[in-house]
Design a protein around this motif. Structure first.
Motif, PDB file in Angstrom:
ATOM      1  N   LEU A 131       0.834  -1.226   0.000  1.00  0.00           N
ATOM      2  CA  LEU A 131       0.000   0.000   0.000  1.00  0.00           C
ATOM      3  C   LEU A 131       0.860   1.264   0.000  1.00  0.00           C
ATOM      4  O   LEU A 131       0.679   2.149  -0.861  1.00  0.00           O
ATOM      5  CB  LEU A 131      -0.941  -0.044   1.210  1.00  0.00           C
ATOM      6  CG  LEU A 131      -2.157   0.851   1.188  1.00  0.00           C
ATOM      7  CD1 LEU A 131      -3.254   0.305   2.102  1.00  0.00           C
ATOM      8  CD2 LEU A 131      -1.840   2.281   1.568  1.00  0.00           C
ATOM      9  N   ILE A 134       2.577   1.780  -3.407  1.00  0.00           N
ATOM     10  CA  ILE A 134       1.659   2.150  -4.492  1.00  0.00           C
ATOM     11  C   ILE A 134       1.327   3.635  -4.393  1.00  0.00           C
ATOM     12  O   ILE A 134       1.243   4.346  -5.394  1.00  0.00           O
ATOM     13  CB  ILE A 134       0.369   1.304  -4.404  1.00  0.00           C
ATOM     14  CG1 ILE A 134       0.670  -0.186  -4.569  1.00  0.00           C
ATOM     15  CG2 ILE A 134      -0.679   1.766  -5.437  1.00  0.00           C
ATOM     16  CD1 ILE A 134       1.254  -0.633  -5.846  1.00  0.00           C
ATOM     17  N   HIS A 268      -0.722  -6.593  -9.531  1.00  0.00           N
ATOM     18  CA  HIS A 268      -2.166  -6.494  -9.275  1.00  0.00           C
ATOM     19  C   HIS A 268      -2.766  -7.896  -9.357  1.00  0.00           C
ATOM     20  O   HIS A 268      -2.621  -8.574 -10.368  1.00  0.00           O
ATOM     21  CB  HIS A 268      -2.822  -5.600 -10.325  1.00  0.00           C
ATOM     22  CG  HIS A 268      -4.309  -5.495 -10.189  1.00  0.00           C
ATOM     23  ND1 HIS A 268      -4.944  -4.470  -9.514  1.00  0.00           N
ATOM     24  CD2 HIS A 268      -5.301  -6.296 -10.642  1.00  0.00           C
ATOM     25  CE1 HIS A 268      -6.255  -4.654  -9.554  1.00  0.00           C
ATOM     26  NE2 HIS A 268      -6.504  -5.753 -10.227  1.00  0.00           N
ATOM     27  N   ASP A 300       0.767  -6.938  -4.629  1.00  0.00           N
ATOM     28  CA  ASP A 300       0.700  -5.583  -4.066  1.00  0.00           C
ATOM     29  C   ASP A 300      -0.718  -5.082  -3.842  1.00  0.00           C
ATOM     30  O   ASP A 300      -0.953  -4.243  -2.969  1.00  0.00           O
ATOM     31  CB  ASP A 300       1.446  -4.600  -4.980  1.00  0.00           C
ATOM     32  CG  ASP A 300       2.947  -4.891  -4.977  1.00  0.00           C
ATOM     33  OD1 ASP A 300       3.469  -5.360  -6.008  1.00  0.00           O
ATOM     34  OD2 ASP A 300       3.562  -4.699  -3.905  1.00  0.00           O
ATOM     35  N   GLN A 301      -1.657  -5.522  -4.691  1.00  0.00           N
ATOM     36  CA  GLN A 301      -3.051  -5.135  -4.507  1.00  0.00           C
ATOM     37  C   GLN A 301      -3.953  -6.283  -4.917  1.00  0.00           C
ATOM     38  O   GLN A 301      -3.608  -7.060  -5.796  1.00  0.00           O
ATOM     39  CB  GLN A 301      -3.380  -3.840  -5.268  1.00  0.00           C
ATOM     40  CG  GLN A 301      -2.981  -3.808  -6.735  1.00  0.00           C
ATOM     41  CD  GLN A 301      -2.955  -2.391  -7.306  1.00  0.00           C
ATOM     42  OE1 GLN A 301      -2.201  -1.522  -6.833  1.00  0.00           O
ATOM     43  NE2 GLN A 301      -3.795  -2.134  -8.301  1.00  0.00           N
ATOM     44  N   CYS A 325      -5.640  -7.405   4.703  1.00  0.00           N
ATOM     45  CA  CYS A 325      -4.742  -6.789   3.712  1.00  0.00           C
ATOM     46  C   CYS A 325      -3.899  -5.690   4.343  1.00  0.00           C
ATOM     47  O   CYS A 325      -2.725  -5.550   4.024  1.00  0.00           O
ATOM     48  CB  CYS A 325      -5.553  -6.160   2.573  1.00  0.00           C
ATOM     49  SG  CYS A 325      -6.338  -7.316   1.459  1.00  0.00           S
ATOM     50  N   MET A 349      -1.173  -4.933   1.718  1.00  0.00           N
ATOM     51  CA  MET A 349      -1.603  -4.874   0.315  1.00  0.00           C
ATOM     52  C   MET A 349      -2.666  -3.776   0.179  1.00  0.00           C
ATOM     53  O   MET A 349      -3.371  -3.467   1.144  1.00  0.00           O
ATOM     54  CB  MET A 349      -2.243  -6.202  -0.110  1.00  0.00           C
ATOM     55  CG  MET A 349      -1.303  -7.382  -0.209  1.00  0.00           C
ATOM     56  SD  MET A 349      -2.129  -8.788  -1.027  1.00  0.00           S
ATOM     57  CE  MET A 349      -3.297  -9.267   0.262  1.00  0.00           C
ATOM     58  N   PHE A 350      -2.796  -3.240  -1.033  1.00  0.00           N
ATOM     59  CA  PHE A 350      -3.830  -2.240  -1.309  1.00  0.00           C
ATOM     60  C   PHE A 350      -5.129  -2.993  -1.645  1.00  0.00           C
ATOM     61  O   PHE A 350      -5.165  -3.744  -2.625  1.00  0.00           O
ATOM     62  CB  PHE A 350      -3.429  -1.368  -2.500  1.00  0.00           C
ATOM     63  CG  PHE A 350      -3.728   0.098  -2.305  1.00  0.00           C
ATOM     64  CD1 PHE A 350      -2.751   1.060  -2.560  1.00  0.00           C
ATOM     65  CD2 PHE A 350      -4.976   0.540  -1.868  1.00  0.00           C
ATOM     66  CE1 PHE A 350      -3.008   2.432  -2.386  1.00  0.00           C
ATOM     67  CE2 PHE A 350      -5.244   1.891  -1.695  1.00  0.00           C
ATOM     68  CZ  PHE A 350      -4.249   2.846  -1.956  1.00  0.00           C
ATOM     69  N   VAL A 352      -8.710  -3.674  -3.266  1.00  0.00           N
ATOM     70  CA  VAL A 352      -9.368  -3.205  -4.491  1.00  0.00           C
ATOM     71  C   VAL A 352     -10.848  -3.550  -4.411  1.00  0.00           C
ATOM     72  O   VAL A 352     -11.199  -4.715  -4.159  1.00  0.00           O
ATOM     73  CB  VAL A 352      -8.768  -3.888  -5.740  1.00  0.00           C
ATOM     74  CG1 VAL A 352      -9.506  -3.443  -7.013  1.00  0.00           C
ATOM     75  CG2 VAL A 352      -7.271  -3.588  -5.850  1.00  0.00           C
ATOM     76  N   ASP A 372      -8.085   4.188   2.084  1.00  0.00           N
ATOM     77  CA  ASP A 372      -7.151   3.180   1.569  1.00  0.00           C
ATOM     78  C   ASP A 372      -7.865   2.090   0.776  1.00  0.00           C
ATOM     79  O   ASP A 372      -8.009   0.942   1.222  1.00  0.00           O
ATOM     80  CB  ASP A 372      -6.346   2.567   2.720  1.00  0.00           C
ATOM     81  CG  ASP A 372      -5.247   3.509   3.193  1.00  0.00           C
ATOM     82  OD1 ASP A 372      -4.790   3.358   4.339  1.00  0.00           O
ATOM     83  OD2 ASP A 372      -4.872   4.422   2.415  1.00  0.00           O
TER      84      ASP A 372
END
Ligand SMILES: O=C(COP(=O)(O)O)[C@H](O)[C@H](O)COP(=O)(O)O
Ligand SMILES: [Mg+2]
Length: 428
Positions: A131, A134, A268, A300-301, A325, A349-350, A352, A372
């Motif tokens: 996160l 990014i 992603h 990462d996401q 996450c 992690m980001f 989604v 976020d």
């Protein structure tokens, strides 16, 4: 089959891997019998007494069913770390989510959560960007990111695809991704699409003064080809790669994470096909386990659901996924079958949120997720009556209104793109 796996007096060691299971014995099988078979089959045993399993070996490696709640159809099992190849997700899943899901002694069995010991966390890289990275990469620090998926899902030529992406960027999207079933088809080859779309992303950056990220899908028939595609993106100056984590598989993800380390590409994770094993609350593997494995490996996401959109996922489940996450230390939550997890040095992690979203849902999404989150709108942008760019602009305007605490209707009075989106999508 040994009879000494039920062991409610056992206190798990810090080095044990702990699993929580939902377990429904089949007719004529009592709860502890089913739990015993499940514990044995997921570790060292078979369906009958085996002469080759010495008492010494069993004493060292046997699993401990240390928590049994028949009313809640729940057990927790502690497994010695010696049972696992510490850095291998495939091997862990072959043990605790393998044969046991097929056993006749249960009608249903679901792996609800896995708590990983520090010794295992140390074997994994975790997210390279995560996160914070990014936010660094995109230059967006204080608001949710807005993304889109080029639609139609498939069928456009590479030129048309790049054009739709450009309009999305120019209208205000931070991220534009491929759809999950677009990889390297005749009508839109991977290489041509990547080259043309990255070029137009750059054009949009210079025109808008904002970072514009293209998430090209590198899902491929072999790991070798996946890595070749990843390297093409790297050579073209891309910042991201997208992967369909479930069709690609866990070995592919671990390979990708290794290779992406030098490539400096954010990863992603699209989760299509996850519902094949996560959707049934009584059988399979939870999305919580999938999310934890993604963070462990180092995506990462990750798509986690929207609560308000078109895909299944109740609010409490989506928020448990979001916490898994982003938090460094996840507290246990018995009601949601969440085990405590200390993530140590592994980055967040980001999350989604994507699937059936319209710009007018942004106030609700913000109320659920806060800042976020990456909000992704496919149809919600490309079905805007004024076109793709206006759809993206309507999302940014809806986000501005939300962050300023102004109602969409009010803000729409002097923001045309939002006004048209409100007319089309806000429930009367
Ligand atoms: O293409 C889309 C959404 O398109 P649209 O915005 O047109 O619905 C994604 O594949 C879904 O979000 C996947 O679902 P999930 O995010 O739940 O995995
Ligand atoms: Mg899609």
């Amino acid at each position: 089959m040994r009879r000494d796996y039920i062991d409610t007096g056992y206190s798990p060691k810090d080095t044990d891997l702990i699993c929580e299971f939902h377990i429904e014995p089949s007719a004529g099988v009592n709860f502890e019998e089913a739990a015993t078979h499940m514990a044995g089959e997921s570790s060292i045993d078979s369906w009958t007494e085996i002469s080759t399993l010495s008492p010494e070996l069993a004493a060292r490696l046997k699993p401990h069913v240390f928590y049994v709640d028949e009313d809640a159809q729940t057990v927790r099992v502690a497994y010695s770390e010696e049972l696992f190849e510490l850095g291998s997700v495939p091997q862990v899943l072959s043990a605790v989510a393998g044969n046991i899901l097929s056993m006749k002694v249960v009608d249903n069995l679901r792996l609800q959560d896995i708590a990983f010991p520090g010794s295992m966390l140390n074997e994994f890289k975790g997210p390279k960007f995560g996160l914070p990275g990014i936010r660094e990469l995109t230059g967006v620090q204080d608001r949710p990111l807005i993304g889109t998926i080029v639609k139609p899902k498939v069928g456009l030529t590479s030129e048309k695809h790049a054009e739709v992406a450009y309009k999305s960027f120019a209208g205000g999207c931070d991220l534009v991704k491929d759809d999950e079933n677009l990889t390297d088809q005749k009508f839109n080859s991977f290489e041509k699409r990547a080259e043309l779309t990255l070029k137009l992303a750059e054009k949009a950056e210079s025109e808008t003064g904002e970072r514009k990220m293209y998430l090209c899908n590198i899902t491929a028939p072999t790991c070798k080809e996946m890595i070749r595609r990843m390297n093409i993106l790297k050579d073209l100056g891309a910042s991201y790669a997208m992967i369909d984590i479930v069709p690609a598989g866990w070995t592919a993800l671990q390979t990708l994470r290794e290779e992406a380390d030098d490539a400096e590409l954010a990863l992603h994770a699209h989760r299509c096909m996850h519902s094949a094993y996560t959707r049934n609350p009584r059988h399979g593997i939870s999305m919580l386990v999938v999310a934890k494995l993604c963070r462990l490996i180092g995506l990462d996401q990750l798509h986690i659901g929207t609560v308000v959109g078109k895909m299944h996922g109740e609010k409490h489940e989506v928020l448990s996924l979001r916490d898994e996450c982003v938090l460094d230390n996840v507290p246990a939550d018995e009601s949601q079958h969440v085990l405590a997890q200390d993530w140590g040095r592994l980055k967040p992690m980001f999350p989604v949120a994507s699937g059936g979203l319209a710009p007018t849902m942004i106030p609700d999404l913000y109320a659920i997720f806060g800042r976020d989150v990456i909000m992704q709108f496919g149809g919600g942008i490309h079905a805007h009556p004024m076109g793709t760019a206006a759809g993206a602009t309507a999302c940014r305007q809806a986000l501005e209104a939300t962050l300023e605490g102004v109602s969409l209707q009010e803000y729409a009075k002097n923001h045309r793109e939002l006004e048209v989106a409100v007319d089309k999508w806000l429930k009367k």
